[in-house]
Design an enzyme around this catalytic site. Structure first.
Site, PDB file in Angstrom:
ATOM      1  N   TYR A 142      20.401 -33.719 -18.195  1.00 48.52           N
ATOM      2  CA  TYR A 142      19.445 -33.952 -17.245  1.00 48.52           C
ATOM      3  C   TYR A 142      18.387 -32.869 -17.529  1.00 48.52           C
ATOM      4  O   TYR A 142      17.108 -32.915 -16.970  1.00 48.52           O
ATOM      5  CB  TYR A 142      20.114 -33.486 -15.812  1.00 48.52           C
ATOM      6  CG  TYR A 142      20.579 -34.576 -15.120  1.00 48.52           C
ATOM      7  CD1 TYR A 142      21.548 -35.388 -15.751  1.00 48.52           C
ATOM      8  CD2 TYR A 142      20.312 -35.153 -14.118  1.00 48.52           C
ATOM      9  CE1 TYR A 142      21.831 -36.578 -15.151  1.00 48.52           C
ATOM     10  CE2 TYR A 142      20.656 -36.287 -13.212  1.00 48.52           C
ATOM     11  CZ  TYR A 142      21.569 -36.998 -13.715  1.00 48.52           C
ATOM     12  OH  TYR A 142      22.074 -38.269 -13.236  1.00 48.52           O
ATOM     13  N   LYS A 192      33.004 -36.608 -24.213  1.00 48.59           N
ATOM     14  CA  LYS A 192      33.144 -37.480 -25.419  1.00 48.59           C
ATOM     15  C   LYS A 192      32.994 -36.476 -26.569  1.00 48.59           C
ATOM     16  O   LYS A 192      32.356 -36.682 -27.622  1.00 48.59           O
ATOM     17  CB  LYS A 192      31.871 -38.477 -25.575  1.00 48.59           C
ATOM     18  CG  LYS A 192      31.819 -39.687 -24.431  1.00 48.59           C
ATOM     19  CD  LYS A 192      32.730 -40.674 -24.970  1.00 48.59           C
ATOM     20  CE  LYS A 192      32.330 -41.599 -26.098  1.00 48.59           C
ATOM     21  NZ  LYS A 192      33.180 -42.451 -26.475  1.00 48.59           N
ATOM     22  N   ASP A 249      27.533 -38.178 -13.004  1.00 50.66           N
ATOM     23  CA  ASP A 249      26.600 -39.068 -12.219  1.00 50.66           C
ATOM     24  C   ASP A 249      27.413 -40.498 -12.394  1.00 50.66           C
ATOM     25  O   ASP A 249      27.427 -40.936 -11.156  1.00 50.66           O
ATOM     26  CB  ASP A 249      25.349 -39.078 -12.799  1.00 50.66           C
ATOM     27  CG  ASP A 249      24.414 -39.885 -11.869  1.00 50.66           C
ATOM     28  OD1 ASP A 249      24.466 -40.067 -10.847  1.00 50.66           O
ATOM     29  OD2 ASP A 249      23.703 -40.637 -12.875  1.00 50.66           O
TER      30      ASP A 249
HETATM   31  C1  IPM Z   1      23.097 -38.530  -7.867  1.00 47.23           C
HETATM   32  C2  IPM Z   1      21.644 -39.146  -7.783  1.00 47.23           C
HETATM   33  C3  IPM Z   1      20.566 -38.319  -8.579  1.00 47.23           C
HETATM   34  C4  IPM Z   1      21.065 -37.913 -10.142  1.00 47.23           C
HETATM   35  C5  IPM Z   1      19.212 -38.871  -8.562  1.00 47.23           C
HETATM   36  C6  IPM Z   1      18.828 -39.099  -7.362  1.00 47.23           C
HETATM   37  C7  IPM Z   1      18.420 -37.862  -9.354  1.00 47.23           C
HETATM   38  O1  IPM Z   1      22.027 -40.388  -8.754  1.00 47.23           O
HETATM   39  O2  IPM Z   1      22.932 -37.439  -6.948  1.00 47.23           O
HETATM   40  O3  IPM Z   1      24.143 -38.727  -8.419  1.00 47.23           O
HETATM   41  O4  IPM Z   1      21.060 -38.689 -10.966  1.00 47.23           O
HETATM   42  O5  IPM Z   1      21.766 -36.765 -10.155  1.00 47.23           O
HETATM   43 MG    MG Z   2      24.032 -40.818  -8.995  1.00 48.43          MG
END
Ligand code: IPM
Ligand code: MG
Length: 368
Positions: A142, A192, A249
């Site tokens: 991220y 992984k 996620d």
């Molecule tokens: C989550 C959401 C977020 C992420 C988005 C909205 C940026 O999917 O909190 O899981 O990817 O972390």
């Molecule tokens: Mg999410």
């Protein structure tokens, strides 16, 4: 008793509607339990962009740093999808997570008895399910550099980088081991390591923290793809799962669906300890802004209300009050109250967002 400071960021879509019900719950705790909150409200996401030209203004960011806890509704909506990447509503949320250094994202997936029929899996596979996913939230792909889109025309390349340091892995591992100790004492780590060096390091560091600090907790390892399969095959084998930002996620959405509705699931994102001895914290429902039903009074406020319960537990040191609120939500479901998202498969009485709020508050009153 001192006041607890709370920054409320309702955000976009159904965020403001569900937050209205949370504010009523907060009022109830003030009046009936004499827990006094100092509540401030501000903007995040698309609505912040509309007003300030940015999904999170510096002034809102500063407020977030100062409060005991932030409570967020949801961000995003189709009208913002064409904005430049840096201006999109999600960037506001990601900035909060990164700058508050909220590295441990707790996503409980609990199957409420009254909703067990509602899962896409068979009832005996999900009933009584109670797992906790701990997702690393401030690093990995991220935020890793280099990132971007390079080149021109038919020769462009999109780049993102998964990068984890020893410290980043160890600190989230500790959060997960601590939680496991308070539950069934079992932790499963997912990565992984068969493909990614960051996964090899992840596994080595998990073992290191285990051997040196938490030898009493049972630790296991799974590749994340196998973990996804096991989550839908026999989810009750898990107690606490710890994983990186991207896998977390995906796996947490998968776990959420096991329980029947995304509209029921809260989350807490915790960081380092403040002077108060409590962690920096942001609480938000796992569901999104659901623009298709925004403003219709159909949204389920339970996930946001349960996120406030997590705030009571983790930021305000009021575990008993948190349990009490969680019990009220459970009672209301057992009594058959259902927002539209819960109605299709399970029987019950269809209620609006605010009627669900009424039912929960009536229940708090009844149990008093
Ligand atoms: C989550 C959401 C977020 C992420 C988005 C909205 C940026 O999917 O909190 O899981 O990817 O972390
Ligand atoms: Mg999410």
């Amino acid at each position: 008793m001192g006041k607890f400071s709370l920054l409320i960021l309702p955000g976009d879509g159904i965020g403001p509607e569900v937050m209205t019900e949370v504010k009523r719950v907060i009022d109830w705790f003030e009046q009936r339990r004499k827990i006094i909150f100092n509540v401030e409200e501000d903007l995040v996401g698309g609505c912040a962009y509309d007003k300030y030209g940015t999904p999170l203004s510096d002034s809102t960011m500063n407020k977030a740093h100062k409060v005991d806890a932030v409570l967020l509704g949801a961000v995003g909506g189709p009208i913002y999808e064409k904005l430049h990447f840096d201006k999109q509503p999600e960037r506001g949320l990601l900035r909060l997570r990164k700058e508050m250094d909220l590295y441990a994202n707790l996503r409980p997936a609990q199957c409420f008895d009254a909703l067990a029929d509602f899962s896409s899996l068979k009832k005996d596979i999900v009933s009584g399910l109670d797992i906790m996913i701990v997702r690393e939230l401030t690093s990995g792909i991220y935020f890793g550099e280099p990132r971007g889109i390079e080149g021109h025309g038919d020769n462009r390349v999109g780049i993102n980088t998964t990068r984890y340091t020893t410290n980043e892995i160890r600190r989230v591992a500790r959060s997960a081991f601590e939680l496991a100790r308070k539950r069934d004492n079992r932790l499963c780590s997912m990565e992984k390591a068969n493909v990614m060096e960051s996964g090899v390091l992840w596994r080595e560091e998990l073992k290191y923290v285990h051997e040196n600090e938490y030898p009493d907790v049972e630790l296991s390892h799974m590749y994340a793809d196998a973990g996804a399969m096991q989550l839908v095959r026999w989810p009750k084998q898990f107690d606490v799962i710890v994983t990186d930002n991207l896998f977390g996620d995906i796996l947490s959405d998968c776990a959420a669906m096991l329980t029947g509705s995304l509209g029921m699931l809260p989350s807490a994102s915790l960081g380092t300890l403040m002077d108060s001895g409590l962690p920096k914290a942001l609480y938000e429902p796992v569901h999104g802004s659901a623009p298709d039903i925004a403003g219709l009074g159909q949204a389920n406020p339970c996930a946001c209300i349960l996120s406030f319960a997590m705030a009571l537990r983790y930021s305000f040191d009021k575990g008993n009050e948190a349990t009490y609120l969680e019990q009220a939500v459970q009672n209301v479901l057992s009594e058959g109250f259902r927002t539209k998202d819960l109605i299709q498969a399970s029987k019950g009485k269809e209620v609006s967002t605010s009627e669900m709020g009424d039912a929960i508050i009536n229940n708090l009153e009844k149990m008093r």
